[in-house]
Design a protein around this motif. Structure first.
Motif, short mmCIF file in Angstrom:
data_model
loop_
_atom_site.label_atom_id
_atom_site.label_comp_id
_atom_site.label_asym_id
_atom_site.label_seq_id
_atom_site.Cartn_x
_atom_site.Cartn_y
_atom_site.Cartn_z
N ASN A 9 -31.73 26.25 28.63
CA ASN A 9 -33.02 26.77 29.11
C ASN A 9 -33.07 26.31 30.85
O ASN A 9 -33.88 26.77 31.52
N CYS A 70 -34.72 35.08 42.78
CA CYS A 70 -34.83 34.30 41.58
C CYS A 70 -36.25 34.40 40.91
O CYS A 70 -37.00 35.17 41.46
N GLY A 71 -36.35 33.58 39.70
CA GLY A 71 -37.56 33.76 39.05
C GLY A 71 -38.76 33.13 39.93
O GLY A 71 -39.91 33.85 39.94
N THR A 72 -38.52 32.20 40.77
CA THR A 72 -39.59 31.54 41.36
C THR A 72 -40.23 32.79 42.55
O THR A 72 -41.61 32.86 42.70
N ASP A 75 -42.24 35.26 40.53
CA ASP A 75 -43.63 34.80 40.29
C ASP A 75 -44.48 34.71 41.34
O ASP A 75 -45.65 34.92 41.45
N HIS A 99 -44.43 26.98 34.31
CA HIS A 99 -43.24 26.37 35.16
C HIS A 99 -43.92 26.07 36.36
O HIS A 99 -44.80 26.81 36.95
N ALA A 101 -42.99 27.31 39.20
CA ALA A 101 -42.90 28.24 40.00
C ALA A 101 -44.26 28.85 40.06
O ALA A 101 -44.62 29.61 40.88
N MET A 146 -46.97 32.87 30.96
CA MET A 146 -45.63 32.86 30.56
C MET A 146 -45.47 33.25 29.17
O MET A 146 -46.42 33.19 28.24
N ASN A 150 -40.58 27.18 28.58
CA ASN A 150 -39.33 26.55 28.99
C ASN A 150 -39.12 25.42 27.99
O ASN A 150 -37.77 25.00 27.81
N ASP A 175 -44.55 35.14 33.23
CA ASP A 175 -43.03 34.87 33.65
C ASP A 175 -42.39 34.74 32.27
O ASP A 175 -42.79 34.04 31.46
N VAL A 177 -39.14 34.53 32.24
CA VAL A 177 -37.77 34.03 32.60
C VAL A 177 -37.18 33.30 31.51
O VAL A 177 -35.78 33.50 31.31
N GLN A 178 -37.80 32.89 30.32
CA GLN A 178 -37.11 32.43 29.20
C GLN A 178 -37.01 33.25 27.98
O GLN A 178 -36.17 33.18 27.24
N SER A 198 -35.18 35.87 35.61
CA SER A 198 -34.01 35.02 36.38
C SER A 198 -32.51 35.22 35.68
O SER A 198 -32.50 35.18 34.66
N HIS A 200 -29.86 33.73 35.95
CA HIS A 200 -29.18 32.43 35.51
C HIS A 200 -29.53 31.98 34.09
O HIS A 200 -28.73 31.10 33.45
N LYS A 201 -30.57 32.54 33.59
CA LYS A 201 -31.05 32.10 32.38
C LYS A 201 -30.34 33.01 31.30
O LYS A 201 -30.58 32.83 29.94
N1 PLP Z 1 -40.23 30.36 35.25
C1 PLP Z 1 -39.42 29.81 34.05
C2 PLP Z 1 -40.19 29.58 32.77
C3 PLP Z 1 -38.28 28.96 34.06
O1 PLP Z 1 -37.81 28.23 33.12
C4 PLP Z 1 -37.83 29.00 35.39
C5 PLP Z 1 -36.71 28.14 35.55
O2 PLP Z 1 -36.21 26.90 35.12
C6 PLP Z 1 -38.08 29.63 36.50
C7 PLP Z 1 -39.64 30.11 36.29
C8 PLP Z 1 -37.68 29.53 37.57
O3 PLP Z 1 -36.68 30.18 37.71
P1 PLP Z 1 -35.44 30.17 38.92
O4 PLP Z 1 -34.79 29.03 38.60
O5 PLP Z 1 -34.50 31.52 39.08
O6 PLP Z 1 -36.41 30.27 40.34
#
Ligand code: PLP
Length: 394
Positions: A9, A70-72, A75, A99, A101, A146, A150, A175, A177-178, A198, A200-201
Motif C-alpha cells: 500500500n 500522481c494521486g496527490t 486529489d 490520506h 493528499a 476515499m 490505505n 480518492d 488510489v488504494q 496513482s 505506483h500502487k
Molecule cells: N491517496 C491514498 C489513499 C494513498 O494511499 C496515496 C499514497 O499513499 C495517495 C493518495 C497519494 O498518491 P501519490 O503518492 O501518487 O501522490
C-alpha cells in the motif's frame, strides 16, 4: 538475505511486463507526442492506447481520463476544480481518515476561509452515513471520500454516497488510489464525478497518476499550460510512464481474480495465524468490507517501530500505524479516528500484500512474528506490569 515485501500500500514493484513496454520510450522513441511529425505522432498513438486501457479498467470512456503526475495531484485537481467551478459555495465534506493528499489540502483550504466537515468513522473504520447525509448543505461544493483506506483497507460505500450527493446537486470525488486494481470499479454504473488513481500502487512507476472526470462535469484545470490532455492538464506528457500505466491497468484487470482469491487467502492466513499465535493482538478495521490485500493488526504492549526494526533484520517490510513526530510516537490519525486504544494503536502493523507474494513468504512471517513480539514484550515495562497480569488467568 531476500526481501519479503508486505508494504504494497506504500508502493509496488514495477512489474517486468510494465518495464518492458516503457523502455523503448526512454530510448529510440523519444518524440514529443504533440509534434506534427510521424516520429512524435507514433508516441501519441501509444498514449491513446494507454488511455484506452486505463479507461477499460475503470469502465470509463477514454476522453474521461486525464494523466497527471500522481494521486496527490489528482486529489488536488478534483477539490480545487469543484471550488473554482462553484465559487459561491464554501463548504467541503470529507472524512477524518483521508490520506494527507486530501486531508492536508482541506486543512489548508480551511485557513483560506472554506468550511470543512470531517466525517467521523466508527471503531471499525466505517463511515457514519447519517452524519454524512446531515452534513450536506446548499453551500457544499464537493464531497471527497476515499474508496478504500490505505492503513486499514476499509472500503467506504462511495457509490451510495455519490448518489446522495447527486440528489442534492453536489459534486462527488473519490480518492481511489488504494482501490483501483484491487477491487472491481465500473464508472458506467455509478454517479461518481471525479476519481483519483496513482500508478505506483498498481505495479506502474512512481510519478504517474490519473484524474477521472465524468463527461459533462464542470471543470477548472489545476495545471494551466499547453494544450495537452485537451487543455485540462498542461505539461508535456510523461510518455514512458503513461505507456507503463496502460500496461499495468491491462494486467490489473487480468489479475483481479487472483488478487481477490489467492492474495485474499494469503492475507487471511497471515491474519488468522498471527491472531491465534500472539496473545493480546487484534485486527483494526471492518474485516468484511475491506481490500483483499490489507490487514492492520495491533499487538498490545509493544511499539510498532520496534516491530518494524526487528522485521527489517529478517528482510521483512511492513509499516506501522504510528509515526515518530518530534521525538514522540503518535498513533496515526486513522487509528485515532477509530478510537483504537492508545496501547493498541502504538503497536499496530500494516501488512499489505500483492500478487507477487508467495505462501512461503507468508509462512516465514507467521513463524517470525511471535518470537519478535515475545522479545519486545520481555523488554516492555507495560507488559511486565499490565500485560502479564491479564495474560495469566488467576
Ligand atoms: N491517496 C491514498 C489513499 C494513498 O494511499 C496515496 C499514497 O499513499 C495517495 C493518495 C497519494 O498518491 P501519490 O503518492 O501518487 O501522490
Amino acid at each position: 538475505m531476500t526481501t519479503i515485501y508486505l508494504d504494497n500500500n506504500a508502493t509496488t514493484k514495477v512489474s517486468a511486463e510494465v518495464l518492458a513496454v516503457m523502455l523503448p520510450y526512454f530510448g529510440n522513441f523519444y518524440g514529443n507526442p504533440s509534434s506534427m511529425h510521424t516520429f512524435g505522432g507514433q508516441v501519441g498513438i501509444k498514449i491513446r492506447e494507454a488511455r484506452e486501457k486505463v479507461a477499460a479498467l475503470l469502465g470509463a470512456s477514454p476522453d474521461e481520463i486525464i494523466f497527471t503526475s500522481c494521486g496527490t495531484e489528482s486529489d488536488n485537481t478534483a477539490i480545487r476544480s469543484a471550488l473554482a467551478s462553484y465559487p459561491d459555495r464554501k463548504h467541503i465534506v470529507t472524512s477524518r481518515v483521508e490520506h494527507p493528499a486530501v486531508r492536508s489540502l482541506c486543512a489548508h483550504l480551511a485557513k483560506e476561509g472554506y468550511r470543512v466537515t470531517e466525517l467521523p468513522v466508527d471503531n471499525e473504520g466505517r463511515l457514519n452515513m447519517d452524519a454524512y447525509e446531515k452534513s450536506l448543505t446548499p453551500d457544499t461544493a464537493i464531497v471527497s471520500l476515499m474508496w478504500a483506506n490505505n492503513e486499514t483497507g476499509v472500503i467506504f460505500p462511495v457509490e451510495r454516497a455519490a448518489e446522495i450527493a447527486h440528489e442534492r446537486g453536489i459534486l462527488f470525488h473519490t480518492d481511489a488510489v488504494q482501490a483501483v486494481g484491487k477491487i472491481p470499479i465500473n464508472m458506467e454504473k455509478n454517479a461518481i464525478d471525479m476519481l483519483s488513481l496513482s500508478g505506483h500502487k498498481l505495479h506502474a512507476p512512481k510519478g504517474i497518476g490519473v484524474f477521472y472526470l465524468r463527461r459533462g462535469t464542470r471543470f477548472s484545470p489545476f495545471m494551466i499550460g499547453g494544450h495537452q490532455e485537451r487543455e485540462r492538464r498542461g505539461g508535456t506528457e510523461n510518455t514512458p510512464s503513461i505507456i507503463g500505466l496502460g500496461k499495468a491497468c491491462e494486467l490489473a484487470a487480468r489479475y483481479m481474480e487472483d488478487e481477490n482469491t489467492r492474495v485474499r487467502q494469503l492475507r487471511d492466513k497471515l491474519e488468522n495465524e498471527l491472531l491465534a499465535r500472539i496473545p493480546h493482538s487484534r485486527v483494526n478495521g471492518d474485516r468484511v468490507n475491506r481490500l483483499p490485500n490489507t490487514t492492520n493488526i495491533s499487538f498490545e504492549f509493544v511499539e510498532g517501530e520496534g516491530i518494524l526494526l526487528m522485521l527489517d533484520r529478517y528482510g521483512i517490510c511492513a509499516s506501522s500505524g504510528s509515526a515518530c513526530t518530534s521525538g514522540s510516537l503518535q498513533p496515526s490519525h486513522v487509528l485515532r479516528a477509530m478510537g483504537v486504544p492508545f496501547t493498541m494503536a502504538h503497536g499496530s502493523i500494516r501488512y499489505s500484500l500483492s500478487i507477487e507474494n508467495t505462501e512461503e513468504e507468508i509462512d516465514l512471517v507467521i513463524e517470525t512474528m511471535p518470537e519478535i513480539i515475545e522479545r519486545l514484550r520481555a523488554m516492555s515495562p507495560y507488559w511486565q506490569t499490565e500485560g502479564q497480569a491479564c495474560a495469566t488467568p488467576s
